[in-house]
Design an enzyme around this catalytic site. Structure first.
Site, PDB file in Angstrom:
ATOM      1  N   ALA A 254      47.445  34.671  43.247  1.00  0.00           N
ATOM      2  CA  ALA A 254      46.451  34.140  44.177  1.00  0.00           C
ATOM      3  C   ALA A 254      45.619  35.270  44.746  1.00  0.00           C
ATOM      4  CB  ALA A 254      47.154  33.385  45.316  1.00  0.00           C
TER       5      ALA A 254
ATOM      6  N   ARG B  16      52.522  40.034  44.080  1.00  0.00           N
ATOM      7  CA  ARG B  16      51.314  39.210  43.950  1.00  0.00           C
ATOM      8  C   ARG B  16      50.326  39.849  42.991  1.00  0.00           C
ATOM      9  NH1 ARG B  16      46.198  39.114  45.530  1.00  0.00           N
ATOM     10  NH2 ARG B  16      46.412  41.043  46.734  1.00  0.00           N
ATOM     11  N   VAL B  17      49.672  39.002  42.216  1.00  0.00           N
ATOM     12  CA  VAL B  17      48.510  39.419  41.430  1.00  0.00           C
ATOM     13  C   VAL B  17      47.364  38.492  41.808  1.00  0.00           C
ATOM     14  CG1 VAL B  17      49.769  40.452  39.500  1.00  0.00           C
ATOM     15  CG2 VAL B  17      49.282  37.988  39.487  1.00  0.00           C
ATOM     16  N   SER B  18      46.145  38.928  41.544  1.00  0.00           N
ATOM     17  CA  SER B  18      44.983  38.215  42.080  1.00  0.00           C
ATOM     18  C   SER B  18      44.516  37.032  41.248  1.00  0.00           C
ATOM     19  CB  SER B  18      43.818  39.186  42.268  1.00  0.00           C
ATOM     20  OG  SER B  18      43.495  39.794  41.034  1.00  0.00           O
ATOM     21  N   THR B  19      44.865  36.980  39.969  1.00  0.00           N
ATOM     22  CA  THR B  19      44.390  35.881  39.132  1.00  0.00           C
ATOM     23  C   THR B  19      45.549  35.242  38.370  1.00  0.00           C
ATOM     24  OG1 THR B  19      44.022  37.184  37.119  1.00  0.00           O
ATOM     25  CG2 THR B  19      42.262  37.185  38.762  1.00  0.00           C
TER      26      THR B  19
END
Length: 201
Positions: free
Chosen positions: A46, A8-11
């Site tokens: 997300a 996962r990455v945040s953006t």
């Protein structure tokens, strides 16, 4: 052992795609090191504070398959941040799935504070189930005191009689099992609704 890789990455910025690819590559190497068979690779962009993520919901569905024994992540913050992380960790560990991370070069070691919070959550959940069963038992006792006769669920009683076949509420049993109830607790819950399976004497 089958394992799931979660990245996962945040953006949704294009620059983050490189980070996703790097996580996947490193986790595939980790899986190879431990001899895991990768059953699925989940990647998403997300916020870790958001519980409503397609990737994490897919992950929680997959780990209910008892053939999946391990989850591989870069570190615990990839699962989530803040309260979301604790909630997701609780769901995963409840399924007896082992966590492996790049940051620990092997099995994930939870911090003392995370471990303490998860123990408290598990304890509260257990007592919630006990209170639920006590309330059902008390409700049934009161119903019987007011004239309810559970034996009426059985028909045709007599010398040569048996009992009508009762249909098992499969969907309800599955739902209760997915909520973490033991089979004994499920049986108690069903008895609370007047669903009993008595042997002929």
């Amino acid at each position: 052992m089958k394992a799931i890789i979660y990245c996962r990455v945040s953006t949704t910025k294009e620059t983050q795609e490189t980070s996703l690819a790097r996580q996947e590559e490193e986790l595939l190497r980790l899986a190879s090191t431990y001899g895991f068979e990768v059953a699925s690779i989940i990647k998403e962009q997300a916020s870790g504070y958001d519980l409503e993520r397609e990737g994490i919901l897919e992950l929680l569905d997959l780990i209910k398959d008892k053939k999946v024994g391990a989850l591989l992540i870069q570190d615990e913050t990839r699962l989530g941040r803040g309260n979301a992380k604790v909630a997701i960790l609780h769901c995963i560990l409840k399924e007896n799935v082992k966590l492996y991370s790049i940051s620990h070069s092997g099995e994930l070691q939870l911090s003392e504070s995370d471990s303490m919070v998860l123990q408290i959550v598990s304890m509260v959940e257990e007592y919630q189930r006990k209170i639920h069963n006590i309330k059902i038992k008390r409700g049934m006792k009161r119903a019987i005191e007011h004239g309810y006769k559970p034996q009426r669920n059985l028909k045709n009683q007599g010398e040569h009689s048996g009992r009508d076949r009762k249909e098992m509420p499969i969907e309800e049993i599955v739902k209760l099992r997915n909520n973490g109830l033991t089979f004994a607790e499920i049986a108690a819950t069903l008895r609370g609704f007047g669903i009993t399976y008595l042997r002929r004497q």
